[in-house]
Every structure is written in structure tokens, then in C-alpha cells.
Design a protein around this motif. Structure first.
Motif, short mmCIF file in Angstrom:
data_model
loop_
_atom_site.label_atom_id
_atom_site.label_comp_id
_atom_site.label_asym_id
_atom_site.label_seq_id
_atom_site.Cartn_x
_atom_site.Cartn_y
_atom_site.Cartn_z
N ILE A 92 0.93 -1.15 -0.05
CA ILE A 92 -0.13 0.05 -0.03
C ILE A 92 0.73 1.38 0.02
O ILE A 92 0.18 2.36 0.07
N GLY A 93 1.98 1.07 -0.04
CA GLY A 93 3.12 2.26 -0.10
C GLY A 93 3.51 2.87 1.34
O GLY A 93 3.73 4.09 1.36
N ALA A 94 3.11 2.08 2.48
CA ALA A 94 3.36 2.57 3.73
C ALA A 94 4.77 2.50 3.98
O ALA A 94 5.16 1.33 4.70
N ARG A 95 5.65 3.44 3.49
CA ARG A 95 6.80 3.16 3.57
C ARG A 95 7.57 3.12 4.98
O ARG A 95 8.42 2.41 5.36
N ARG A 96 7.11 3.99 5.84
CA ARG A 96 7.80 4.24 7.20
C ARG A 96 7.22 2.87 7.80
O ARG A 96 8.27 2.33 8.72
N VAL A 97 6.10 2.52 8.07
CA VAL A 97 5.89 1.40 8.72
C VAL A 97 6.44 0.04 8.20
O VAL A 97 7.11 -0.71 9.13
N ARG A 98 6.71 0.07 6.92
CA ARG A 98 7.51 -1.02 6.34
C ARG A 98 8.96 -1.01 6.72
O ARG A 98 9.51 -2.05 7.39
N VAL A 123 6.87 0.21 15.84
CA VAL A 123 5.88 -0.27 14.75
C VAL A 123 4.31 0.25 15.07
O VAL A 123 3.67 0.67 14.26
N GLU A 124 4.05 -0.04 16.27
CA GLU A 124 2.84 0.45 16.59
C GLU A 124 2.44 1.97 16.60
O GLU A 124 1.65 2.41 15.97
N HIS A 125 3.59 2.51 17.06
CA HIS A 125 3.55 3.97 16.93
C HIS A 125 3.11 4.54 15.59
O HIS A 125 2.33 5.36 15.04
N GLU A 126 4.18 3.86 14.69
CA GLU A 126 4.07 4.38 13.05
C GLU A 126 2.65 4.01 12.39
O GLU A 126 2.21 4.74 11.72
N TYR A 127 2.32 2.79 12.88
CA TYR A 127 1.03 2.01 12.43
C TYR A 127 0.01 3.18 12.72
O TYR A 127 -0.94 3.50 12.00
N HIS A 128 -0.44 3.60 14.04
CA HIS A 128 -1.22 4.19 14.38
C HIS A 128 -1.32 5.69 13.51
O HIS A 128 -2.36 6.29 13.37
N TYR A 129 -0.11 6.22 13.48
CA TYR A 129 0.09 7.46 12.79
C TYR A 129 -0.51 7.34 11.48
O TYR A 129 -1.36 8.32 10.97
#
Lengths: 154, 224
Positions: A92-98, A123-129
Motif C-alpha cells: 500500500i506504499g506505507a514506507r515508514r511502517v514497512r 511499529v505500533e506508533h508508526e502504524y497508528h500514525y
């Protein structure tokens, strides 16, 4: 007075996307995703990202349960969960989460438990952002669709 | 509605992840393919009409109800799946007389060269790294065309003769055309074009040397 609301909302959407690209939260793969949406599949991006949220949250919950267990030793399982997260986030292009998932995965490959716990928090932090940003994006798009349907009397 | 369904390629997509199934389905639809998705290798085999014996997973028999009306032009499968992996599924398809001519493509989010070689050697046409892109799917058309044309061709012997007499054309064509030549001709072509798709060539060399009875002569394409 037709479509002023639409133009403003479109500008807001563009600004939000530009910001997310600039921050590295999203990458060009997100654009590939948007290209897959068309009149035959008009809600594709919304649908697939919601599936991504559901699956990711299950994976994150499992990861937390695994790591919170004092007897924990199954780093391979952590790796498998992270492979899935890395893959879907890339899609999905979620570069930072990846990227933070990849870092977490490296810690698991070294059987580094404190590193894994830290990795999970990041990861949880970036995911929620990301999730909050996507919700904002979807809201703006929804408003724009509604605004496009409004006709002012002449 | 399905106005053009007869002329569309039908792809069977296999992935245990709902997210990945949704992605590959949309990608394939966007590439004008009809898509059926299943969440496991065993369901894929069931769909094809191969009965999987629970007691002996290595035993394969064609069930009485072969889905003859469902023509599958390509199978695309994830590598990493619980139970039957994409590699296991590939093997089962290639070992089946009824379905070995269906091209199989493997997808994986991990770039493991040994894994890629293994799949290509086992007969996979392509190995895609995830995330799969629309551009990747354009590579599928030649493989799917083979199965369509195979069904439509009536005189395999005549076509074989045409191909044998024009080796220079094969050089320019997609490497999969090499498969349809008789054995001695294949070896000659490989000497002529050593750089043509090294993975494919390696796969074919392996097949020739291990003397597996793949019916290559039957996969005729009218690529003249």
C-alpha cells in the motif's frame, strides 16, 4: 457558486498527500494503488486499506501477546508475522511502517528480546500514525464526494 | 457484465492472506483477466478438479467432476502459505498429466535466489517479488496465450514442421517458443542464443538432463 467546496477539499487532499509523501509516510506505491481504482472498482483503495488495517491489527496483537509472554522464545513466528506486515505495508506504499517492521525483524533474527519490544513499540506508533492519516484522507474524500453532489440554486 | 468473458484469460490466484488476494485480484482485473481467488493450495487443486487424498497427500487423482467448463489459463500463487506452499502446489500441478500445461507463476515478498531458482527449475514461468505491479502482469500474456492457442490448434504435427524450418524466427521470439521444438532442435537453439533468458534455459537444461517426461511437443504455439 458551483464546486467551490469541491475545489477547497481537493486542495486539502492534495496538501495532505503531499505532506505524507514528504514525510516518507507514503511512497510511490500508494500512487500505484490509486491507479487500480476506477469506475469498475470505485472504492478499491478504501476497501483494501481497511483490510490492511484489520490484518495488521491482528498481527500486532499477536506480536504483543508473543513478546509479553515471559516464556517466549518463538522468534521464527515473530519473523513470519513481520514478513506479512512488511509485505502488505509495501503493497500500500506505507514506507515508514514497512521500514520499522524491517528493523524489528532484524532484532528478531538476532533473538534480541529487548530490541523486539522496542521494535514493536515503534511499529505500533508508526502504524497508528498512518491509520490516523488515512482516516483523515478518507474523510476529506468523502466530504469532497458529497460536495460534488451539491448544486446551489442559480 | 461479462460481454467478453469467452475471450478473457482466466487466472486462478492462490494466497492465504485476504489482503494479498484482494490486491492480486484487482491487479489481474485491471489487466483484463477473469479471476478466481482461493486461500490455499489444496483449494486450488480442488478447483482445478484434482482430488487430494488426505491420507496420502502425494497421491493425486482426477476427480470425476473435472471443471471442464472452467478453463484456467494461468495459476498465480504465493510462495509462503501454511500447509501446502506455493512450491508444493507448483509441483503437484506439473506432476499432473491433465494440468501440467497450465503456466504457474510464484509470488513472494522475500528475495531468496535459491528459492527463485528452485521454482523456475520446477517449471514456474515467472517469479514475482511482492508488491506485484501492473507492469509485472504484462509478462503473463505470452504464457497465457500458449494455453489458448494450444486448445485452438488442430494440427500439431504440421505446425511443428513450420517451426523447425525457421529457427531464426525463434531467436527473436519469446523464449517460451523454444519449448515446442523437438529435443535435438532445442539443444541447437540454445547454442545459438545462450543469452536468451538464462533462468528459462537453465530450467530446460535441467529437464532435459533429468529425462522427465514433460510433453513439450504438445505445447504448440503458432508464433510464426
Amino acid at each position: 457558486m458551483l464546486g467551490l467546496g469541491v475545489d477547497r477539499l481537493q486542495a486539502d487532499i492534495n496538501r495532505l498527500l503531499a505532506s505524507l509523501f514528504h514525510q516518507g509516510v507514503l511512497d510511490e506505491q500508494f500512487l500505484q494503488l490509486q491507479q487500480l481504482q476506477d469506475e469498475t472498482s470505485p472504492n478499491f483503495v478504501y476497501d483494501v486499506i481497511n483490510i490492511y488495517f484489520d490484518e495488521s491489527e491482528k498481527l500486532l496483537r499477536n506480536l504483543r501477546l508473543l513478546l509479553m509472554d515471559r516464556e517466549f522464545s518463538d522468534y521464527k513466528k515473530i519473523g513470519l508475522h513481520l514478513n506479512q506486515l512488511v509485505g502488505s505495508s509495501s503493497s500500500i506504499g506505507a514506507r515508514r511502517v514497512r521500514n520499522v517492521c524491517v528493523a524489528f525483524r532484524s532484532a528478531s533474527e538476532l533473538s534480541n528480546r529487548p530490541g523486539c519490544l522496542r521494535g514493536l513499540e515503534v511499529v505500533e506508533h508508526e502504524y497508528h500514525y498512518l491509520k490516523n492519516m488515512m482516516h483523515e484522507l478518507f474523510q476529506l474524500e468523502q466530504q469532497r464526494i458529497l460536495a460534488a453532489g451539491v448544486r446551489y440554486p442559480m | 457484465m461479462g460481454v467478453e468473458t469467452e475471450s478473457k484469460f482466466h487466472v486462478l490466484a492462490v494466497d492465504d492472506s485476504l489482503f494479498d488476494r484482494k490486491m492480486i485480484e484487482r491487479l489481474l482485473q485491471k489487466s483484463s483477466c477473469q479471476v478466481t481467488t482461493v486461500d490455499s493450495g489444496s483449494k486450488a487443486l480442488e478447483f482445478l478438479g484434482l482430488r487430494v487424498d488426505d491420507n496420502d497427500p502425494n497421491a493425486l487423482s482426477t476427480s470425476p467432476q473435472i471443471h471442464q467448463e472452467v478453463e484456467i489459463n494461468l495459476i498465480i500463487t504465493d510462495y509462503c502459505m501454511p500447509g501446502m506452499t506455493g512450491y508444493d502446489l507448483l509441483k503437484k500441478v506439473k506432476e499432473s498429466a491433465a494440468f501440467r500445461s497450465i503456466p504457474v507463476v510464484i509470488m513472494s515478498s522475500e528475495n531468496v535466489p535459491a528459492r527463485i531458482s528452485r521454482c523456475l527449475e520446477e517449471g514456474a514461468e515467472e517469479f514475482f517479488l511482492k508488491p506485484v505491479k501492473l507492469a509485472d502482469l504484462t509478462k503473463l500474456k505470452p504464457h497465457m496465450m500458449k494455453t489458448k492457442l494450444k486448445k485452438e490448434s488442430e494440427k500439431p504435427v504440421a505446425i511443428e514442421e513450420i517451426v523447425v524450418s525457421k529457427p531464426e524466427i525463434e531467436k527473436e521470439e519469446d523464449s517460451s517458443v523454444i519449448e515446442i521444438l523437438p529435443l535435438h532442435q532445442e539443444l541447437e537453439s540454445e547454442q545459438l542464443e545462450p543469452m536468451l533468458c538464462s533462468n528459462k534455459r537453465k530450467a530446460m537444461e535441467e529437464v532435459i538432463s533429468t529425462d522427465r517426461s514433460r510433453p513439450k511437443y504438445n505445447d504448440i504455439t503458432t508464433s510464426v
